[in-house]
Design a protein around this motif. Structure first.
Motif, PDB file in Angstrom:
ATOM      1  N   LEU A   1     -13.511  16.915 -14.476  1.00 20.40           N
ATOM      2  CA  LEU A   1     -12.164  16.389 -14.724  1.00 20.40           C
ATOM      3  C   LEU A   1     -11.129  17.083 -13.834  1.00 20.40           C
ATOM      4  CD1 LEU A   1     -12.157  15.850 -18.600  1.00 20.40           C
ATOM      5  CD2 LEU A   1     -12.623  14.202 -16.775  1.00 20.40           C
ATOM      6  N   ARG A   2     -11.306  18.378 -13.624  1.00 21.19           N
ATOM      7  CA  ARG A   2     -10.381  19.076 -12.715  1.00 21.19           C
ATOM      8  C   ARG A   2     -10.470  18.500 -11.308  1.00 21.19           C
ATOM      9  NH1 ARG A   2     -11.409  25.317 -14.586  1.00 21.19           N
ATOM     10  NH2 ARG A   2      -9.944  25.331 -16.340  1.00 21.19           N
ATOM     11  N   ALA A   3     -11.681  18.197 -10.858  1.00 18.19           N
ATOM     12  CA  ALA A   3     -11.854  17.644  -9.510  1.00 18.19           C
ATOM     13  C   ALA A   3     -11.186  16.282  -9.390  1.00 18.19           C
ATOM     14  CB  ALA A   3     -13.343  17.537  -9.184  1.00 18.19           C
ATOM     15  N   LEU A   4     -11.347  15.445 -10.424  1.00 14.50           N
ATOM     16  CA  LEU A   4     -10.742  14.105 -10.380  1.00 14.50           C
ATOM     17  C   LEU A   4      -9.216  14.198 -10.421  1.00 14.50           C
ATOM     18  CD1 LEU A   4     -13.221  12.284 -12.775  1.00 14.50           C
ATOM     19  CD2 LEU A   4     -12.999  11.900 -10.294  1.00 14.50           C
ATOM     20  N   ALA A   5      -8.709  15.031 -11.335  1.00 12.30           N
ATOM     21  CA  ALA A   5      -7.248  15.177 -11.433  1.00 12.30           C
ATOM     22  C   ALA A   5      -6.686  15.752 -10.142  1.00 12.30           C
ATOM     23  CB  ALA A   5      -6.891  16.059 -12.627  1.00 12.30           C
ATOM     24  N   GLY A   6      -7.403  16.702  -9.564  1.00 13.94           N
ATOM     25  CA  GLY A   6      -6.956  17.322  -8.323  1.00 13.94           C
ATOM     26  C   GLY A   6      -6.909  16.347  -7.168  1.00 13.94           C
ATOM     27  N   ALA A   7      -7.739  15.307  -7.243  1.00 14.77           N
ATOM     28  CA  ALA A   7      -7.754  14.286  -6.196  1.00 14.77           C
ATOM     29  C   ALA A   7      -6.764  13.168  -6.487  1.00 14.77           C
ATOM     30  CB  ALA A   7      -9.165  13.714  -6.053  1.00 14.77           C
ATOM     31  N   GLY A   8      -5.984  13.328  -7.561  1.00 15.04           N
ATOM     32  CA  GLY A   8      -4.915  12.366  -7.821  1.00 15.04           C
ATOM     33  C   GLY A   8      -5.250  11.256  -8.808  1.00 15.04           C
ATOM     34  N   TYR A   9      -6.393  11.360  -9.470  1.00  6.77           N
ATOM     35  CA  TYR A   9      -6.742  10.341 -10.463  1.00  6.77           C
ATOM     36  C   TYR A   9      -6.055  10.643 -11.798  1.00  6.77           C
ATOM     37  CZ  TYR A   9     -10.431   8.464  -7.481  1.00  6.77           C
ATOM     38  OH  TYR A   9     -11.114   7.879  -6.445  1.00  6.77           O
TER      39      TYR A   9
ATOM     40  N   GLY B   1      -0.422   2.184 -15.453  1.00  4.86           N
ATOM     41  CA  GLY B   1      -0.063   1.597 -14.163  1.00  4.86           C
ATOM     42  C   GLY B   1      -1.159   1.770 -13.127  1.00  4.86           C
ATOM     43  N   LEU B   2      -2.399   1.525 -13.547  1.00  2.98           N
ATOM     44  CA  LEU B   2      -3.530   1.769 -12.649  1.00  2.98           C
ATOM     45  C   LEU B   2      -3.806   0.572 -11.753  1.00  2.98           C
ATOM     46  CD1 LEU B   2      -6.093   3.475 -15.071  1.00  2.98           C
ATOM     47  CD2 LEU B   2      -4.294   4.528 -13.669  1.00  2.98           C
ATOM     48  N   ASP B   3      -4.297   0.867 -10.573  1.00  2.02           N
ATOM     49  CA  ASP B   3      -4.796  -0.147  -9.649  1.00  2.02           C
ATOM     50  C   ASP B   3      -6.290  -0.304  -9.932  1.00  2.02           C
ATOM     51  OD1 ASP B   3      -5.695  -1.681  -7.576  1.00  2.02           O
ATOM     52  OD2 ASP B   3      -5.136  -0.260  -5.991  1.00  2.02           O
ATOM     53  N   PRO B   4      -6.700  -1.446 -10.513  1.00  2.00           N
ATOM     54  CA  PRO B   4      -8.117  -1.594 -10.873  1.00  2.00           C
ATOM     55  C   PRO B   4      -9.066  -1.399  -9.689  1.00  2.00           C
ATOM     56  CG  PRO B   4      -6.816  -3.346 -11.863  1.00  2.00           C
ATOM     57  CD  PRO B   4      -5.894  -2.599 -10.928  1.00  2.00           C
ATOM     58  N   ALA B   5      -8.652  -1.821  -8.519  1.00  2.00           N
ATOM     59  CA  ALA B   5      -9.541  -1.737  -7.356  1.00  2.00           C
ATOM     60  C   ALA B   5      -9.852  -0.294  -6.973  1.00  2.00           C
ATOM     61  CB  ALA B   5      -8.913  -2.470  -6.169  1.00  2.00           C
ATOM     62  N   ARG B   6      -8.997   0.644  -7.387  1.00  2.00           N
ATOM     63  CA  ARG B   6      -9.224   2.059  -7.047  1.00  2.00           C
ATOM     64  C   ARG B   6      -9.543   2.888  -8.292  1.00  2.00           C
ATOM     65  NH1 ARG B   6      -4.629   4.810  -4.372  1.00  2.00           N
ATOM     66  NH2 ARG B   6      -3.291   3.504  -5.687  1.00  2.00           N
ATOM     67  N   SER B   7      -9.872   2.215  -9.386  1.00  2.00           N
ATOM     68  CA  SER B   7     -10.071   2.935 -10.641  1.00  2.00           C
ATOM     69  C   SER B   7     -11.480   2.732 -11.189  1.00  2.00           C
ATOM     70  CB  SER B   7      -9.026   2.495 -11.675  1.00  2.00           C
ATOM     71  OG  SER B   7      -7.720   2.829 -11.213  1.00  2.00           O
ATOM     72  N   TRP B   8     -11.841   3.630 -12.087  1.00  2.00           N
ATOM     73  CA  TRP B   8     -13.213   3.715 -12.571  1.00  2.00           C
ATOM     74  C   TRP B   8     -13.247   3.848 -14.090  1.00  2.00           C
ATOM     75  CZ3 TRP B   8     -17.396   4.450  -8.971  1.00  2.00           C
ATOM     76  CH2 TRP B   8     -16.998   4.606  -7.636  1.00  2.00           C
TER      77      TRP B   8
ATOM     78  N   ILE C   1     -17.793   9.879  -7.283  1.00  2.00           N
ATOM     79  CA  ILE C   1     -16.566   9.065  -7.233  1.00  2.00           C
ATOM     80  C   ILE C   1     -15.704   9.496  -6.040  1.00  2.00           C
ATOM     81  CG2 ILE C   1     -14.330   8.718  -8.405  1.00  2.00           C
ATOM     82  CD1 ILE C   1     -15.905   8.550 -11.042  1.00  2.00           C
ATOM     83  N   LEU C   2     -15.559  10.791  -5.851  1.00  2.00           N
ATOM     84  CA  LEU C   2     -14.728  11.267  -4.748  1.00  2.00           C
ATOM     85  C   LEU C   2     -15.345  10.881  -3.398  1.00  2.00           C
ATOM     86  CD1 LEU C   2     -13.574  14.763  -6.069  1.00  2.00           C
ATOM     87  CD2 LEU C   2     -12.452  12.553  -6.257  1.00  2.00           C
ATOM     88  N   ALA C   3     -16.667  10.874  -3.341  1.00  2.00           N
ATOM     89  CA  ALA C   3     -17.341  10.476  -2.096  1.00  2.00           C
ATOM     90  C   ALA C   3     -17.171   8.985  -1.833  1.00  2.00           C
ATOM     91  CB  ALA C   3     -18.826  10.841  -2.167  1.00  2.00           C
ATOM     92  N   ALA C   4     -17.152   8.193  -2.927  1.00  2.00           N
ATOM     93  CA  ALA C   4     -17.037   6.730  -2.777  1.00  2.00           C
ATOM     94  C   ALA C   4     -15.603   6.331  -2.440  1.00  2.00           C
ATOM     95  CB  ALA C   4     -17.487   6.037  -4.062  1.00  2.00           C
TER      96      ALA C   4
END
Ligand SMILES: [Mg+2]
Ligand SMILES: [Zn+2]
Length: 201
Positions: free
Chosen positions: A44-52, A133-140, A197-200
């Motif tokens: 979760l820290r990695a995802l949040a750190g990448a702006g998710y 306010g998520l963009d579905p195309a960039r969300s998981w 996810i970050l790689a994709a």
């Protein structure tokens, strides 16, 4: 619009509760039950750190089935958000389906019946996409069952599957990962899924 990751709760973020005497397994229904699974904090820290942005989408039919009051579900969800906040992880919102199609003895009748939010239906995900306010195309949507992946696809998100073949007591996927679509990712814990996810992108 932001990118986001919506997470299942039980079996993805927190472990199930095992009753050693009876051998039964249930979802956590008290703050004292909350045990984060391996890789959750790092992932979760990695995802949040990448702006998710992070949200939780969880089916909790216990009150509809008469197993516990809905307040227990709400208190446990709130405690999980606090537990993660103490680790520096912000959960922007928790969306909960309290419904069950058949219910159970003593269940809250107002929660019994069909609904649009119980996964694999996508209602909880649509709710979070709109609220955050998520963009579905960039969300998981990340979960531990094929139902989570089906909900992801129905909401136009990509899916991430936490699948550890050494932990099979829940066994929804003991024959192997199911439900993965093109562009989806899987890993043995949430940290591995986050890396994928970050790689994709
Ligand atoms: Mg689950
Ligand atoms: Zn529902």
């Amino acid at each position: 619009m932001r990118k986001g990751v919506i997470l299942d709760r039980d079996g993805t973020i927190v472990d199930v509760v095992r009753d050693a005497e009876t051998g039964t397994i249930s979802a956590a229904f008290h703050p004292s039950h909350l045990r984060l699974l391996p890789g959750v904090i790092g992932g979760l820290r990695a995802l949040a750190g990448a702006g998710y942005a992070l949200g939780i989408a969880t089916n909790q039919p216990g009150a509809a089935k008469g197993q516990l009051p809905r307040e227990a579900i709400e208190r446990t969800n709130a405690a999980l958000v606090e537990l993660l906040a103490a680790e520096g992880i912000a959960i922007a919102s928790v969306a909960t389906c309290l419904h069950h199609p058949e219910g159970g003895a003593g269940g809250d009748r107002t929660l019994v019946g069909p609904c649009d939010c119980r996964k694999p239906r996508p209602g909880l995900l649509f709710e979070l996409v709109a609220e955050l306010g998520l963009d579905p195309a960039r969300s998981w949507m990340v979960g531990d069952t094929a139902s989570d992946l089906d909900a992801a696809h129905a909401a136009g998100l990509r899916g991430g599957l936490v699948f550890d073949d050494r932990r099979c007591e829940l066994c929804p996927l003991r024959e192997g990962p199911r439900g993965l679509g093109p562009g989806d990712v899987s890993g043995r814990n949430l940290e591995a899924v986050a890396v994928a996810i970050l790689a994709a992108g």
